[in-house]
Structures are given as C-alpha cells and as structure tokens.
Design a protein around this motif. Structure first.
Motif, PDB file in Angstrom:
ATOM      1  N   GLN A  50      42.092   7.183  55.765  1.00 23.33           N
ATOM      2  CA  GLN A  50      40.630   6.631  56.028  1.00 23.33           C
ATOM      3  C   GLN A  50      39.590   7.301  55.117  1.00 23.33           C
ATOM      4  OE1 GLN A  50      40.322   5.166  58.778  1.00 23.33           O
ATOM      5  NE2 GLN A  50      37.712   5.036  58.699  1.00 23.33           N
ATOM      6  N   ASP A  51      39.671   8.557  54.736  1.00 32.45           N
ATOM      7  CA  ASP A  51      38.788   8.902  53.692  1.00 32.45           C
ATOM      8  C   ASP A  51      38.609   8.046  52.487  1.00 32.45           C
ATOM      9  OD1 ASP A  51      36.762  10.969  52.723  1.00 32.45           O
ATOM     10  OD2 ASP A  51      38.485  11.258  51.149  1.00 32.45           O
ATOM     11  N   GLN A  91      34.981   1.418  66.992  1.00 35.26           N
ATOM     12  CA  GLN A  91      35.259   2.525  67.539  1.00 35.26           C
ATOM     13  C   GLN A  91      35.790   2.799  69.087  1.00 35.26           C
ATOM     14  OE1 GLN A  91      36.712   4.458  65.477  1.00 35.26           O
ATOM     15  NE2 GLN A  91      36.057   3.322  63.737  1.00 35.26           N
ATOM     16  N   ASP A 135      37.366  -1.139  61.156  1.00 33.42           N
ATOM     17  CA  ASP A 135      36.360  -1.218  60.411  1.00 33.42           C
ATOM     18  C   ASP A 135      35.126  -2.020  61.078  1.00 33.42           C
ATOM     19  OD1 ASP A 135      34.528  -2.309  58.273  1.00 33.42           O
ATOM     20  OD2 ASP A 135      36.134  -2.076  56.919  1.00 33.42           O
ATOM     21  N   GLU A 136      33.883  -1.578  61.162  1.00 30.74           N
ATOM     22  CA  GLU A 136      32.949  -2.547  61.837  1.00 30.74           C
ATOM     23  C   GLU A 136      32.777  -3.873  60.949  1.00 30.74           C
ATOM     24  OE1 GLU A 136      30.967  -1.552  64.334  1.00 30.74           O
ATOM     25  OE2 GLU A 136      31.911   0.347  64.789  1.00 30.74           O
ATOM     26  N   ARG A 164      35.894   1.489  49.778  1.00 26.98           N
ATOM     27  CA  ARG A 164      35.245   0.177  50.493  1.00 26.98           C
ATOM     28  C   ARG A 164      35.938  -1.073  49.660  1.00 26.98           C
ATOM     29  NH1 ARG A 164      34.033   0.271  55.390  1.00 26.98           N
ATOM     30  NH2 ARG A 164      32.532   2.211  56.006  1.00 26.98           N
ATOM     31  N   TYR A 184      39.551   4.881  52.362  1.00 28.07           N
ATOM     32  CA  TYR A 184      39.339   3.535  52.657  1.00 28.07           C
ATOM     33  C   TYR A 184      37.668   3.626  52.730  1.00 28.07           C
ATOM     34  CZ  TYR A 184      38.917  -0.557  55.656  1.00 28.07           C
ATOM     35  OH  TYR A 184      38.459  -1.950  56.004  1.00 28.07           O
ATOM     36  N   ILE A 185      36.974   4.504  53.374  1.00 28.35           N
ATOM     37  CA  ILE A 185      35.553   4.538  53.328  1.00 28.35           C
ATOM     38  C   ILE A 185      35.076   4.805  51.939  1.00 28.35           C
ATOM     39  CG2 ILE A 185      33.778   5.877  54.366  1.00 28.35           C
ATOM     40  CD1 ILE A 185      35.363   6.463  56.800  1.00 28.35           C
ATOM     41  N   LYS A 186      35.759   5.605  51.205  1.00 28.16           N
ATOM     42  CA  LYS A 186      34.908   6.181  50.184  1.00 28.16           C
ATOM     43  C   LYS A 186      35.042   5.047  49.034  1.00 28.16           C
ATOM     44  CE  LYS A 186      35.712  10.171  48.674  1.00 28.16           C
ATOM     45  NZ  LYS A 186      36.455  11.431  48.399  1.00 28.16           N
ATOM     46  N   ALA A 195      42.687   1.594  59.455  1.00 28.49           N
ATOM     47  CA  ALA A 195      41.369   1.601  58.852  1.00 28.49           C
ATOM     48  C   ALA A 195      40.796   0.272  59.206  1.00 28.49           C
ATOM     49  CB  ALA A 195      41.411   2.310  57.265  1.00 28.49           C
TER      50      ALA A 195
END
Length: 538
Positions: free
Chosen positions: A93-94, A440, A432-433, A100, A96-98, A428
């Motif tokens: 998850q980290d 969430q 994802d929004e 993008r 994936y967010i980092k 993830a």
C-alpha cells in the motif's frame, strides 16, 4: 503467504560502494608500518574488484525501478524480504501511494517482485502473451502446482476448457440439483429451530456446504459421503499449507520433500477409493456407447464433461489422472467460494440493517421465478453486496501474477528481465478513490446503483472483471469458473437470508486473517442462527 521463488535474476544484496571504503583503507596503510604491503595488496584487489564490478557485470533493468521497504544498509534486501513477509500488505500500500501508477519493486526471499498498477500498465499485463509473461508459471511460483496438485495438472490443465465451456453452459440445467443440495446441506449442518438460537463455527459449517454443493455439480450424490467431503475440504487446505512450507524449502530439495511430506499422493489414493469405480464405469460406457447411453441418460456432471474432453487422449484417460483433475477442480472451487461466502456472511451479520432490503428482493424474485439461475441473475442488490464484499476482501494484497519468461517492455518503457515475478496490487486498486468514490467505506449497494444507469447493467456485475475490479483477474486468464462461483455464492447467501435470522456473538465483524500477502476469512468466528418463522418460498 509470502512469495518465494527459486531463480533469482541477479544477486540483490546492498553492498557498500568500494569508493567509500578506500579512504579508510589508505589511512590504515599509511599508519601501519608492519602491514603496508598487505594493505596495499588489499587496496589494489578492491580497486580491481570495483572496476570488474562496474564494467564486467551487466546491470539489471530492475536497478532503474524504485524499491519499497528495503533498508539502506548492507544486506538490506534480505531484511526487506523478511519485513515484506510480515508486513507485505502495508508495504504494498505504501509503494502504491508513493509511486502512483508507476512500477516499483519489493523484496522476496531471493528475487524481486515488480508491482504494476494503473489502467495502462494493467492493460499491458492483460494483453501480454504467455510467451513473454506466463500466467501458469506465475501461479506455480506461489502455489508450487507441480508438487501440490501434480506435474500433469500444472503442464496440461485440460480441465480449464471444460470449466469454461460445458460446465458454465450447464449451470442453468443443473440448478435444481444445486438448490436441493443447498437446502439439504443446511438442514444437516445448521439444524436451527424457530425457538432457539444455535451457535456454529462459520468456517467449519460453510466449508462442507460448499463442498457438497460444488460436488453435486461435479460427481452427483457422492457429494454427500462424509469421507468424500473430508477428502475434498482437506485437500483444499493442504494445497495452501504445502505451498507455504515449499516456499522455504531449497529448490533442489522440493521434489523429495513434496514426496515425503506432501499430501498430494495420499489425497489421490483416498479419492480414488471413492471416485475410481464411478470413473471406470464412465470410461467403460464411453468406450462402448460414446455420449448416447442405451436405456438410461448419461449423468450430466463434471466427470462426463472431463471424459468428453479426454476422448482420444490415452495419457489423460486414466482413473488416476481424472481423479487428480477432479481434486484440482475442487481446490479451485471450494477454497474461493467458501472465502467469498464467509466474507459476505460476516459483513451482513455485522450490519443487520442490510438484511431486510436483500430479503425483500430475494423473496420477490423467488416468488416469480422460483429457485433458478434466471432468478439468481435478477438479484441485483445481492450481486452488488457480494461484489462489494469481494472488493474489500479479494483474497490477498496482490494478484494477476505473471512470471517473465523473456524480457518484457511495458508501454511506459519499463523493462523487466526474464525470471522476474510481476503482479498487480489489487487490494490497493480496490481501495483507490480514483476507481471508487469513498473507497474506504463498505457500500453494499454501490454496484446496483451503477447498474441503474442506462447501458451499465452488465458492466458492473460481479462476474465482469475490469481494471478496477480484479478479484477474478482480467482478460483471457480471468478465472474461468467465476460464473459458477458467483451463482453458487449468491444461491447459498440467498438461502441463508430467506431461511434464517443470524447474528454475531458480539456484533463485531471478525477480523480477516493474513499470512504474508494472502487474505483469508476468520477461521474461528461463530455465528448464531435461528430459523425464521415465516419464510416466503416458491
């Protein structure tokens, strides 16, 4: 379950640069009169090593990818691999967010796992041929199919076209048998009355229910044999357990270890005692009459469809091979369907306000259509609930595993060398929004609202894979049994919702269980059942 593999692409240890050590070695040589010559030799040797390292070893394309979860000190790769085994979901998850939508890599025991996300890169993965990115070798690197389900099943999975075609075509025809088995299984395993609540372990109840219903489709009424139920349910669990310890077994020892400590051979022998006479009779009748049996109808089940598939292939046409194929089909069907039903049951029991809208929909449709495949297809709200449950619990943090057989270049220019394991961080993606507003939040009727939009009815069904819903994979390697699995899950849950009141002992949804990157429904949670006094049925 953490992912381990046997063939590292390049030694990944993070060693200190020799340039950073040279000043210290030089100072040591200057101030040590007795060891000046040895020190000089050491410095010279290290300098030569540095030149060779930089010029003589081809750098891996993976060096260009950012890594996540790797400490920046010597041997950090192996520390990162251990951390990923314990905290793979959070590290994924980290990353994936980092990053993008850009590829990144994480450490496995002795190789890198490259994670790709975003519509275009996932599409690249979907379209890639097995000549470059192998689906079967990707799965084998995790489940070690050669040892857990059999060499022949890994290299010649002839059941896949059977699942994709005759099995899927016959769901509607066989639906009355499936429904009758659901009713009979719950009568045996959840003997609740209208007066008192009974407490049952959800996992220990749902597992034999799914085995019975699935095998009614596969082998007929043999599905009710307690010993056969035990074999099929145990095999599904043993495949996962055997794969876990094979991960940490040195590759050269795996064949021997699997033979000595694995469960495949014993499961095959036990299953043959039950299925052997049935399969042999089908083969004999097929030799004499083909599909058209005299004076009686040929059983319309998985055994018959497999016999059709192996006609003319003598190596496949044996009791042992067909038995092992049926075990493999059971593994694919029982494990995933049980997990899907449990996740949905826990979420529904923890949110009883969702039960009545579903009960109203199911009751209305069953009164009109009866218990048929058509009826299940019209249960749009139930389909939405099941899909949202699967969005939250897709079975793991990553999916769509591929093994690079040859060097492969993604559309953004990223190159992964042969031997690399590639996957998509599906959990993830599901949260994802950009894919789902308020991602969430568990929104049970999210997809039924989407289907209300003109032209969107089929697009948001649970059986329809998409880049934002990857539980069943995507493209030609999407799960071929998803049509049966979804219909079976919906049938089981529809029966539970109409037949019982149910709740959790403490009202809180049981926590999912994680082993590395693998997600499972809680195995020890209990659910209280009470039979409803007034059941609207067809």
């Amino acid at each position: 379950m953490g992912f381990f593999a046997a063939h590292p692409t390049r030694h990944p240890v993070n060693c200190p640069d020799i340039n950073s050590l040279t000043p210290y070695l030089a100072d040591f040589a200057t101030n040590s009169t007795d060891v000046t010559i040895p020190a000089a030799v050491v410095i010279l040797a290290l300098a030569v090593f540095q030149v060779v390292r930089k010029t003589g070893i081809k750098r891996s394309p993976l060096d260009a990818l950012p890594s996540v979860g790797i400490p920046r000190y010597p041997c950090g790769f192996y520390v990162g691999a251990w951390n990923y085994l314990k905290h793979g979901r959070a590290i994924t998850q980290d990353g994936y967010i980092k990053h993008r939508g850009k590829p990144f890599k994480v450490a496995l025991a002795n190789r890198w796992l490259v994670l790709v996300s975003g519509r275009q890169l996932v599409e690249d993965l979907r379209k890639a041929s097995d000549e470059f990115l192998s689906f079967s070798e990707g799965i084998n690197s995790v489940l070690h199919h050669e040892y857990t389900v059999g060499h022949e099943q890994h290299h010649d999975p002839y059941q896949i076209p059977v699942v994709r075609s005759p099995m899927t075509r016959n769901i509607a025809v066989c639906f009355p048998d499936l429904y009758s088995e659901v009713v009979a299984a719950f009568e045996n395993l959840v003997p609740a009355t209208t007066d008192d609540w009974i407490s049952v372990c959800a996992m220990q109840t749902m597992l034999p229910v799914v085995s019975r219903v699935s095998n009614r489709f596969f082998v007929g009424l043999k599905c009710r044999d307690p010993e056969y139920i035990k074999i099929t349910t145990q095999f599904a669990s043993d495949v996962i357990r055997d794969a876990a310890w094979l991960h940490v077994t040195p590759p050269f020892l795996r064949p021997l270890a699997a033979r000595l400590f694995g469960h495949l051979e014993s499961a095959t022998r036990r299953a043959m005692k039950h299925l052997g006479p049935i399969i042999q009779h089908r083969l004999n009748m097929d030799e004499r009459y083909g599909r058209d049996w005299p004076n009686t109808a040929r059983p319309n089940d998985m055994i018959s469809w497999l016999v059709d598939e192996v006609r003319g292939h003598q190596t496949r046409r044996t009791v042992r091979t067909l038995t092992r194929t049926l075990l493999n089909v059971n593994f694919g069907a029982i494990h995933t369907t049980t997990e899907g039903c449990l996740h949905a049951l826990y979420s529904l029991a923890a949110n009883p306000n969702y039960i009545e809208p579903l009960r109203t929909e199911i009751s209305s449709i069953v009164q009109t259509e009866g218990w048929t495949k058509v009826a299940i297809g019209k249960m749009v709200m139930l389909d939405s609930f099941m899909k949202e449950s699967s969005r939250f619990s897709p079975g793991g943090a990553v999916g769509m595993l591929r093994h690079a057989v040859k060097d492969f270049t993604f559309s953004d220019g990223t190159v992964v060398p042969a031997g690399t394991l590639i996957a998509v961080p599906i959990l993830a993606e599901h949260h994802d929004e950009r894919n789902y507003p308020n991602a969430q939040i568990f929104d049970p009727f999210r997809f039924s609202r989407m289907r209300d939009v003109a032209g969107e009815g089929l697009k948001h069904q649970m059986v329809t894979p998409s880049p934002s819903f990857l539980t069943f994979g995507l493209g030609r390697h999407a799960c071929p049994g998803r049509f049966f699995a979804v219909n079976e899950q919906k049938l089981i849950m529809a029966h539970v919702i109409l037949t019982y009141d149910f709740r959790l002992e403490d009202g809180l949804r049981p926590e999912d269980e994680w082993l590395g990157l693998m997600q499972g429904a809680n195995t020890s949670a209990k659910v209280l059942f009470r039979r409803r006094k007034y059941i609207t049925d067809a």
